[in-house]
Design a protein around this motif. Structure first.
Motif, PDB file in Angstrom:
ATOM      1  N   GLU A  15       0.856  -1.174   0.000  1.00 34.49           N
ATOM      2  CA  GLU A  15       0.000   0.000   0.000  1.00 34.49           C
ATOM      3  C   GLU A  15       0.902   1.238   0.000  1.00 34.49           C
ATOM      4  O   GLU A  15       1.739   1.399   0.888  1.00 34.49           O
ATOM      5  CB  GLU A  15      -0.893   0.002   1.240  1.00 34.49           C
ATOM      6  CG  GLU A  15      -1.872   1.124   1.274  1.00 34.49           C
ATOM      7  CD  GLU A  15      -2.788   1.036   2.477  1.00 34.49           C
ATOM      8  OE1 GLU A  15      -4.009   1.151   2.270  1.00 34.49           O
ATOM      9  OE2 GLU A  15      -2.292   0.864   3.604  1.00 34.49           O
ATOM     10  N   ARG A  17       0.861   5.252   0.115  1.00 34.83           N
ATOM     11  CA  ARG A  17      -0.003   6.393   0.436  1.00 34.83           C
ATOM     12  C   ARG A  17       0.831   7.655   0.578  1.00 34.83           C
ATOM     13  O   ARG A  17       1.938   7.617   1.113  1.00 34.83           O
ATOM     14  CB  ARG A  17      -0.760   6.143   1.738  1.00 34.83           C
ATOM     15  CG  ARG A  17      -1.646   4.922   1.687  1.00 34.83           C
ATOM     16  CD  ARG A  17      -2.433   4.738   2.961  1.00 34.83           C
ATOM     17  NE  ARG A  17      -1.560   4.629   4.123  1.00 34.83           N
ATOM     18  CZ  ARG A  17      -1.972   4.752   5.383  1.00 34.83           C
ATOM     19  NH1 ARG A  17      -3.240   4.985   5.644  1.00 34.83           N
ATOM     20  NH2 ARG A  17      -1.124   4.639   6.382  1.00 34.83           N
ATOM     21  N   GLU A  46      -0.948   4.589  -6.411  1.00 36.11           N
ATOM     22  CA  GLU A  46      -0.731   5.289  -5.151  1.00 36.11           C
ATOM     23  C   GLU A  46      -2.025   5.949  -4.706  1.00 36.11           C
ATOM     24  O   GLU A  46      -2.815   6.414  -5.523  1.00 36.11           O
ATOM     25  CB  GLU A  46       0.363   6.352  -5.332  1.00 36.11           C
ATOM     26  CG  GLU A  46       0.687   7.102  -4.053  1.00 36.11           C
ATOM     27  CD  GLU A  46       1.832   8.083  -4.236  1.00 36.11           C
ATOM     28  OE1 GLU A  46       2.533   8.342  -3.254  1.00 36.11           O
ATOM     29  OE2 GLU A  46       2.017   8.595  -5.353  1.00 36.11           O
ATOM     30  N   GLN A  47      -2.244   5.994  -3.412  1.00 37.67           N
ATOM     31  CA  GLN A  47      -3.372   6.718  -2.834  1.00 37.67           C
ATOM     32  C   GLN A  47      -2.858   8.083  -2.390  1.00 37.67           C
ATOM     33  O   GLN A  47      -1.823   8.165  -1.718  1.00 37.67           O
ATOM     34  CB  GLN A  47      -3.930   5.962  -1.637  1.00 37.67           C
ATOM     35  CG  GLN A  47      -4.421   4.565  -1.976  1.00 37.67           C
ATOM     36  CD  GLN A  47      -4.733   3.801  -0.711  1.00 37.67           C
ATOM     37  OE1 GLN A  47      -5.497   4.258   0.122  1.00 37.67           O
ATOM     38  NE2 GLN A  47      -4.124   2.635  -0.573  1.00 37.67           N
ATOM     39  N   TRP A 108      -3.653  11.458   7.622  1.00 35.30           N
ATOM     40  CA  TRP A 108      -4.368  10.654   6.635  1.00 35.30           C
ATOM     41  C   TRP A 108      -5.865  10.594   6.962  1.00 35.30           C
ATOM     42  O   TRP A 108      -6.710  10.713   6.084  1.00 35.30           O
ATOM     43  CB  TRP A 108      -3.771   9.257   6.576  1.00 35.30           C
ATOM     44  CG  TRP A 108      -4.348   8.400   5.502  1.00 35.30           C
ATOM     45  CD1 TRP A 108      -5.272   7.407   5.651  1.00 35.30           C
ATOM     46  CD2 TRP A 108      -4.052   8.459   4.107  1.00 35.30           C
ATOM     47  NE1 TRP A 108      -5.564   6.843   4.436  1.00 35.30           N
ATOM     48  CE2 TRP A 108      -4.823   7.479   3.467  1.00 35.30           C
ATOM     49  CE3 TRP A 108      -3.195   9.259   3.340  1.00 35.30           C
ATOM     50  CZ2 TRP A 108      -4.788   7.254   2.103  1.00 35.30           C
ATOM     51  CZ3 TRP A 108      -3.154   9.028   1.973  1.00 35.30           C
ATOM     52  CH2 TRP A 108      -3.937   8.043   1.365  1.00 35.30           C
ATOM     53  N   ASP A 113      -9.504  12.824   0.154  1.00 43.85           N
ATOM     54  CA  ASP A 113      -9.058  12.016  -0.974  1.00 43.85           C
ATOM     55  C   ASP A 113      -8.865  12.896  -2.211  1.00 43.85           C
ATOM     56  O   ASP A 113      -9.625  13.845  -2.433  1.00 43.85           O
ATOM     57  CB  ASP A 113     -10.088  10.927  -1.274  1.00 43.85           C
ATOM     58  CG  ASP A 113      -9.636  10.012  -2.386  1.00 43.85           C
ATOM     59  OD1 ASP A 113      -8.768   9.165  -2.134  1.00 43.85           O
ATOM     60  OD2 ASP A 113     -10.146  10.172  -3.515  1.00 43.85           O
TER      61      ASP A 113
END
Length: 120
Positions: A15, A17, A46-47, A108, A113
């Protein structure tokens, strides 16, 4: 040094981020990151989230940009007075990694988002 792309990491189930704390209105550079770079990173898996600085009240965050890798390595990014990248510093200090990981988690959770963020 190992050179791994975001896409390669994501394809292995990692993951990836990124959280950016930004002042609004966005600087030209931050707007460029929002418009261009984030799209490349999102396409790679990627977030990305954005946190306007006015929404950071009560958060305790390190003053420097950083990366945490596998909860085992912390990389500080150092910039000069003109905002240009100058150097980085690597540590495996568990206490610092824990502090930075906790700070990132708090940012986060509060951040918006990329798909929902509309900069002013």
């Amino acid at each position: 040094m190992v050179d791994i792309t975001i896409g390669e990491a994501v394809s292995r189930g990692v993951e990836v981020r990124r959280a950016r704390i930004v002042s609004e209105p966005l600087s030209r550079y931050s707007r460029w990151l929002w418009e261009c770079t984030a799209q490349v990173n999102l396409a790679a898996g990627e977030q990305v989230r954005w946190l306007p600085r006015h929404m950071t009240a009560g958060l305790v965050t390190p003053p420097s940009d950083f990366w945490v890798f596998d909860s085992a390595v912390l990389v500080w990014n150092h910039f000069n007075g003109d905002g240009e990248w100058a150097d980085n510093e690597v540590t495996t200090d568990h206490a610092l990694i824990s502090q930075c990981s906790a700070a990132f988690a708090a940012v986060w959770e509060r951040a918006v988002d990329h798909g929902d963020y509309r900069p002013s």
